[in-house]
Design a protein around this motif. Structure first.
Motif, PDB file in Angstrom:
ATOM      1  N   LEU A 160      94.463   3.056  60.764  1.00  0.00           N
ATOM      2  CA  LEU A 160      93.461   4.019  61.192  1.00  0.00           C
ATOM      3  C   LEU A 160      93.135   4.935  60.028  1.00  0.00           C
ATOM      4  N   ARG A 161      91.905   5.392  59.975  1.00  0.00           N
ATOM      5  CA  ARG A 161      91.473   6.341  58.949  1.00  0.00           C
ATOM      6  C   ARG A 161      90.607   7.408  59.622  1.00  0.00           C
ATOM      7  N   GLY A 162      90.475   8.532  58.966  1.00  0.00           N
ATOM      8  CA  GLY A 162      89.573   9.577  59.422  1.00  0.00           C
ATOM      9  C   GLY A 162      89.953  10.208  60.745  1.00  0.00           C
ATOM     10  N   ARG A 163      88.934  10.392  61.597  1.00  0.00           N
ATOM     11  CA  ARG A 163      89.103  11.110  62.861  1.00  0.00           C
ATOM     12  C   ARG A 163      90.155  10.476  63.772  1.00  0.00           C
ATOM     13  N   LYS A 164      90.164   9.156  63.900  1.00  0.00           N
ATOM     14  CA  LYS A 164      91.154   8.477  64.756  1.00  0.00           C
ATOM     15  C   LYS A 164      92.572   8.697  64.230  1.00  0.00           C
ATOM     16  N   ALA A 165      92.741   8.658  62.909  1.00  0.00           N
ATOM     17  CA  ALA A 165      94.055   8.908  62.321  1.00  0.00           C
ATOM     18  C   ALA A 165      94.479  10.351  62.565  1.00  0.00           C
ATOM     19  N   ASN A 166      93.547  11.274  62.429  1.00  0.00           N
ATOM     20  CA  ASN A 166      93.855  12.680  62.670  1.00  0.00           C
ATOM     21  C   ASN A 166      94.269  12.909  64.126  1.00  0.00           C
TER      22      ASN A 166
END
Length: 158
Positions: A102-108
């Motif tokens: 996951l990267r970005g918003r989903k990772a956050n």
């Protein structure tokens, strides 16, 4: 003689490595973690993913089979948030031999949910890091539908 044995035991216990303490959560935090990880898990059925998404969207009255328990498991979750490169957010989830990134918003979202569930974030060169192993969550659909604060439980190793 007893004093020598006592001192020896105290020294031995101080030198022994500390065992990792298992973590656990329940209620709304555990439901959020179950829904986020369950959406990505290859072991979670499409029906269970849909029900978890409904619960996470605030629909406790979503139709479900009586006595349904949803299991959500992951072998490992490793999330990082940059504190030098503040745009960097990434997570890797391991489900057996399958890895999901996951990267970005989903990772956050996952990173923040781990913290909400009691996972301690640690600093590393240029990033904050939160990781767990052996995630094991259980969602009891009947209990969630009662809207009494229960129905979701998670356990993990730090």
């Amino acid at each position: 003689m007893i004093a020598c044995k006592t001192i020896g035991l105290v020294l031995l216990s101080a030198l022994a490595p500390a065992a990792a303490q298992a973590g656990a959560s329940n209620g709304s935090s555990a439901l959020a973690l179950s829904a986020i990880v369950g959406e990505l898990s290859p072991q979670t059925s499409p029906y269970d993913k849909k029900l978890l998404a409904a619960y996470f969207s605030g629909r406790a009255d979503a139709p479900h089979a009586k006595n349904l328990r949803i299991a959500v498991k992951a072998d490992a979750i490793d999330c990082r948030a940059g504190n030098v490169d503040i745009t960097s957010r990434a997570c890797e989830l391991t489900f057996g031999s399958k890895k999901v990134e996951l990267r970005g918003r989903k990772a956050n979202e996952l990173y923040a949910t781990l913290i909400e569930n009691g996972v301690v974030a640690e600093g590393a060169a240029g990033s904050s890091h939160a990781s767990i192993t052996a995630l094991d969550c259980s969602v009891d659909a009947d209990e969630v539908a009662e809207k009494a604060g229960g129905g979701a439980r998670c356990a993990y190793n730090p």
